[in-house]
Design a protein around this motif. Structure first.
Motif, PDB file in Angstrom:
ATOM      1  N   SER A  23     -15.825  16.435  -4.595  1.00 35.11           N
ATOM      2  CA  SER A  23     -14.971  15.434  -5.231  1.00 35.11           C
ATOM      3  C   SER A  23     -15.410  14.046  -4.804  1.00 35.11           C
ATOM      4  CB  SER A  23     -13.510  15.660  -4.849  1.00 35.11           C
ATOM      5  OG  SER A  23     -13.377  15.660  -3.454  1.00 35.11           O
ATOM      6  N   ARG A  24     -15.310  13.102  -5.737  1.00 31.59           N
ATOM      7  CA  ARG A  24     -15.651  11.718  -5.403  1.00 31.59           C
ATOM      8  C   ARG A  24     -14.500  11.054  -4.671  1.00 31.59           C
ATOM      9  NH1 ARG A  24     -18.347   7.622  -9.211  1.00 31.59           N
ATOM     10  NH2 ARG A  24     -18.508   6.684  -7.170  1.00 31.59           N
ATOM     11  N   TYR A  25     -13.293  11.352  -5.125  1.00 28.53           N
ATOM     12  CA  TYR A  25     -12.114  10.750  -4.517  1.00 28.53           C
ATOM     13  C   TYR A  25     -11.124  11.837  -4.180  1.00 28.53           C
ATOM     14  CZ  TYR A  25     -14.102   6.693  -6.761  1.00 28.53           C
ATOM     15  OH  TYR A  25     -14.956   5.720  -7.166  1.00 28.53           O
ATOM     16  N   SER A  26     -10.387  11.607  -3.151  1.00 27.01           N
ATOM     17  CA  SER A  26      -9.327  12.529  -2.784  1.00 27.01           C
ATOM     18  C   SER A  26      -8.164  12.329  -3.762  1.00 27.01           C
ATOM     19  CB  SER A  26      -8.916  12.203  -1.359  1.00 27.01           C
ATOM     20  OG  SER A  26      -7.684  12.752  -1.081  1.00 27.01           O
ATOM     21  N   PRO A  27      -7.471  13.403  -4.178  1.00 31.46           N
ATOM     22  CA  PRO A  27      -6.316  13.211  -5.058  1.00 31.46           C
ATOM     23  C   PRO A  27      -5.213  12.472  -4.309  1.00 31.46           C
ATOM     24  CG  PRO A  27      -6.383  15.462  -4.257  1.00 31.46           C
ATOM     25  CD  PRO A  27      -7.652  14.804  -3.787  1.00 31.46           C
ATOM     26  N   PRO A  28      -4.265  11.862  -5.011  1.00 30.69           N
ATOM     27  CA  PRO A  28      -3.206  11.127  -4.317  1.00 30.69           C
ATOM     28  C   PRO A  28      -2.404  12.047  -3.397  1.00 30.69           C
ATOM     29  CG  PRO A  28      -2.745  11.294  -6.666  1.00 30.69           C
ATOM     30  CD  PRO A  28      -4.119  11.813  -6.455  1.00 30.69           C
ATOM     31  N   LEU A  29      -2.113  11.579  -2.216  1.00 27.38           N
ATOM     32  CA  LEU A  29      -1.390  12.390  -1.250  1.00 27.38           C
ATOM     33  C   LEU A  29      -0.013  11.809  -0.987  1.00 27.38           C
ATOM     34  CD1 LEU A  29      -4.436  13.125   0.969  1.00 27.38           C
ATOM     35  CD2 LEU A  29      -3.149  14.761  -0.393  1.00 27.38           C
ATOM     36  N   ALA A  30       0.920  12.717  -0.754  1.00 26.98           N
ATOM     37  CA  ALA A  30       2.326  12.339  -0.745  1.00 26.98           C
ATOM     38  C   ALA A  30       2.696  11.258   0.250  1.00 26.98           C
ATOM     39  CB  ALA A  30       3.188  13.562  -0.487  1.00 26.98           C
ATOM     40  N   ASN A  31       2.032  11.225   1.392  1.00 24.26           N
ATOM     41  CA  ASN A  31       2.516  10.249   2.365  1.00 24.26           C
ATOM     42  C   ASN A  31       1.870   8.876   2.225  1.00 24.26           C
ATOM     43  OD1 ASN A  31       0.358  11.712   3.172  1.00 24.26           O
ATOM     44  ND2 ASN A  31       1.213  12.323   5.138  1.00 24.26           N
ATOM     45  N   ALA A  32       1.274   8.608   1.053  1.00 24.74           N
ATOM     46  CA  ALA A  32       0.789   7.265   0.806  1.00 24.74           C
ATOM     47  C   ALA A  32       1.940   6.429   0.248  1.00 24.74           C
ATOM     48  CB  ALA A  32      -0.384   7.278  -0.166  1.00 24.74           C
ATOM     49  N   THR A  33       2.850   6.058   1.118  1.00 29.61           N
ATOM     50  CA  THR A  33       3.988   5.238   0.719  1.00 29.61           C
ATOM     51  C   THR A  33       3.526   3.799   0.508  1.00 29.61           C
ATOM     52  OG1 THR A  33       5.511   6.608   1.954  1.00 29.61           O
ATOM     53  CG2 THR A  33       6.226   4.369   1.501  1.00 29.61           C
ATOM     54  N   ILE A  34       4.002   3.192  -0.573  1.00 31.81           N
ATOM     55  CA  ILE A  34       3.581   1.821  -0.871  1.00 31.81           C
ATOM     56  C   ILE A  34       4.798   0.882  -0.876  1.00 31.81           C
ATOM     57  CG2 ILE A  34       2.424   0.327  -2.557  1.00 31.81           C
ATOM     58  CD1 ILE A  34       0.520   2.383  -1.578  1.00 31.81           C
ATOM     59  N   HIS A  35       4.645  -0.242  -0.185  1.00 36.86           N
ATOM     60  CA  HIS A  35       5.686  -1.271  -0.150  1.00 36.86           C
ATOM     61  C   HIS A  35       5.309  -2.387  -1.119  1.00 36.86           C
ATOM     62  CE1 HIS A  35       7.200   0.804   3.351  1.00 36.86           C
ATOM     63  NE2 HIS A  35       5.998   0.771   3.873  1.00 36.86           N
ATOM     64  N   GLY A  95      -1.048 -15.170  -0.565  1.00 38.83           N
ATOM     65  CA  GLY A  95      -2.444 -15.581  -0.415  1.00 38.83           C
ATOM     66  C   GLY A  95      -2.862 -16.611  -1.450  1.00 38.83           C
ATOM     67  N   GLY A  96      -2.164 -16.636  -2.578  1.00 39.26           N
ATOM     68  CA  GLY A  96      -2.536 -17.558  -3.651  1.00 39.26           C
ATOM     69  C   GLY A  96      -1.969 -18.946  -3.468  1.00 39.26           C
ATOM     70  N   CYS A  97      -0.664 -19.041  -3.161  1.00 37.28           N
ATOM     71  CA  CYS A  97      -0.011 -20.358  -3.144  1.00 37.28           C
ATOM     72  C   CYS A  97       0.717 -20.656  -1.834  1.00 37.28           C
ATOM     73  CB  CYS A  97       0.970 -20.451  -4.303  1.00 37.28           C
ATOM     74  SG  CYS A  97       2.470 -19.492  -4.034  1.00 37.28           S
ATOM     75  N   HIS A  98       0.652 -19.743  -0.878  1.00 40.74           N
ATOM     76  CA  HIS A  98       1.335 -19.892   0.413  1.00 40.74           C
ATOM     77  C   HIS A  98       2.854 -19.896   0.291  1.00 40.74           C
ATOM     78  CE1 HIS A  98      -2.505 -20.452   2.371  1.00 40.74           C
ATOM     79  NE2 HIS A  98      -2.830 -21.308   1.413  1.00 40.74           N
ATOM     80  N   GLY A  99       3.343 -19.382  -0.841  1.00 40.84           N
ATOM     81  CA  GLY A  99       4.793 -19.280  -1.018  1.00 40.84           C
ATOM     82  C   GLY A  99       5.360 -18.147  -0.181  1.00 40.84           C
ATOM     83  N   GLN A 100       6.681 -18.113  -0.080  1.00 43.60           N
ATOM     84  CA  GLN A 100       7.361 -17.090   0.703  1.00 43.60           C
ATOM     85  C   GLN A 100       7.393 -15.772  -0.075  1.00 43.60           C
ATOM     86  OE1 GLN A 100      11.408 -18.016   1.596  1.00 43.60           O
ATOM     87  NE2 GLN A 100      11.358 -16.874   3.522  1.00 43.60           N
ATOM     88  N   LEU A 101       7.268 -14.654   0.647  1.00 48.08           N
ATOM     89  CA  LEU A 101       7.275 -13.352  -0.016  1.00 48.08           C
ATOM     90  C   LEU A 101       8.660 -12.729  -0.008  1.00 48.08           C
ATOM     91  CD1 LEU A 101       3.976 -11.749   1.293  1.00 48.08           C
ATOM     92  CD2 LEU A 101       4.368 -12.958  -0.855  1.00 48.08           C
ATOM     93  N   LEU A 102       8.917 -11.987  -1.073  1.00 50.01           N
ATOM     94  CA  LEU A 102      10.196 -11.297  -1.219  1.00 50.01           C
ATOM     95  C   LEU A 102       9.929  -9.795  -1.283  1.00 50.01           C
ATOM     96  CD1 LEU A 102      13.278 -11.682  -1.946  1.00 50.01           C
ATOM     97  CD2 LEU A 102      12.549 -11.523  -4.335  1.00 50.01           C
ATOM     98  N   PHE A 103      10.664  -9.035  -0.469  1.00 43.08           N
ATOM     99  CA  PHE A 103      10.512  -7.585  -0.522  1.00 43.08           C
ATOM    100  C   PHE A 103      11.150  -7.078  -1.811  1.00 43.08           C
ATOM    101  CE2 PHE A 103      12.568  -3.453   0.192  1.00 43.08           C
ATOM    102  CZ  PHE A 103      11.440  -2.669   0.373  1.00 43.08           C
ATOM    103  N   VAL A 104      10.438  -6.231  -2.564  1.00 42.48           N
ATOM    104  CA  VAL A 104      10.963  -5.716  -3.831  1.00 42.48           C
ATOM    105  C   VAL A 104      11.458  -4.287  -3.651  1.00 42.48           C
ATOM    106  CG1 VAL A 104      10.470  -5.246  -6.255  1.00 42.48           C
ATOM    107  CG2 VAL A 104       9.422  -7.207  -5.136  1.00 42.48           C
ATOM    108  N   LYS A 105      10.550  -3.375  -3.283  1.00 44.15           N
ATOM    109  CA  LYS A 105      10.942  -1.969  -3.138  1.00 44.15           C
ATOM    110  C   LYS A 105       9.873  -1.193  -2.380  1.00 44.15           C
ATOM    111  CE  LYS A 105       8.837  -1.030  -7.579  1.00 44.15           C
ATOM    112  NZ  LYS A 105       8.965  -0.627  -8.958  1.00 44.15           N
ATOM    113  N   THR A 106      10.274  -0.009  -1.925  1.00 37.03           N
ATOM    114  CA  THR A 106       9.348   0.911  -1.291  1.00 37.03           C
ATOM    115  C   THR A 106       9.250   2.141  -2.178  1.00 37.03           C
ATOM    116  OG1 THR A 106       9.823   0.169   0.945  1.00 37.03           O
ATOM    117  CG2 THR A 106       8.989   2.404   0.715  1.00 37.03           C
ATOM    118  N   VAL A 107       8.008   2.533  -2.517  1.00 31.60           N
ATOM    119  CA  VAL A 107       7.823   3.686  -3.396  1.00 31.60           C
ATOM    120  C   VAL A 107       7.129   4.810  -2.650  1.00 31.60           C
ATOM    121  CG1 VAL A 107       6.740   4.518  -5.526  1.00 31.60           C
ATOM    122  CG2 VAL A 107       7.706   2.223  -5.439  1.00 31.60           C
ATOM    123  N   LYS A 108       7.798   5.951  -2.589  1.00 37.08           N
ATOM    124  CA  LYS A 108       7.195   7.137  -1.989  1.00 37.08           C
ATOM    125  C   LYS A 108       6.839   8.079  -3.131  1.00 37.08           C
ATOM    126  CE  LYS A 108       9.878   6.826   2.205  1.00 37.08           C
ATOM    127  NZ  LYS A 108      10.666   7.453   3.221  1.00 37.08           N
TER     128      LYS A 108
END
Ligand code: ZN
Ligand code: ZN
Length: 151
Positions: free
Chosen positions: A98-110, A135-148
């Motif tokens: 395989s070239r890439y590993s399939p997506p794995l469950a514990n790859a949680t993304i914020h 990184g683009g404008c040095h503005g403040q970041l807002l947390f949106v959601k966590t996706v598991k």
């Protein structure tokens, strides 16, 4: 699947697909998180993420084993063993790894977005929004959601 069964499987695939023996150790490693397998340059052992077998079955595990064995055999032979090397790509294609590993469950993304420009940012690790800025404008970041990812 036990560690012994995994070891035997890797040895068998090595002989059948590469016509060369695998003479090091193969183990399962739950700490691999989002990667399917890993080849250790220093001791030549292979680690595999047990989630590959648990979620995708034998066919996918065999492909990931072939991928790691490409690193293994090329490295031991002193040839191009990295993803970018032509020899690696050719051997991978030849053996059906395989070239890439399939997506794995514990790859949680914020997910975050910039309060100022709206730029979306996704990270595996949590960001300290008090300290980290856009990184683009040095503005403040807002947390949106966590996706598991769910399976
Ligand atoms: Zn690799
Ligand atoms: Zn911004």
């Amino acid at each position: 699947m036990t560690k012994d069964e995994l070891q035997q499987l890797v040895e068998k695939i090595s002989l059948e697909a590469f016509q060369q023996p695998f003479v090091h150790q193969a183990s399962f490693n739950r700490r691999l998180k989002s990667t399917g397998g890993r080849y250790h340059l220093t001791n030549h052992n292979l680690d595999f993420n047990p989630l590959i077998y648990e979620r995708y079955g034998m066919d996918e595990l065999v492909k990931v084993i072939k991928h790691e064995l490409c690193h293994y055999h090329l490295h031991l032979a002193g040839r191009g063993y990295q993803h970018k090397d032509r020899e690696f790509k050719e051997l991978l294609q030849q053996t059906g790894g395989s070239r890439y590993s399939p997506p794995l469950a514990n790859a949680t993304i914020h997910h975050y977005c910039c309060r100022n420009c709206g730029k979306k940012i996704q990270r595996r690790r949590k960001i300290d929004t008090e300290r980290y800025v856009c990184g683009g404008c040095h503005g403040q970041l807002l947390f949106v959601k966590t996706v598991k990812p769910s399976f």
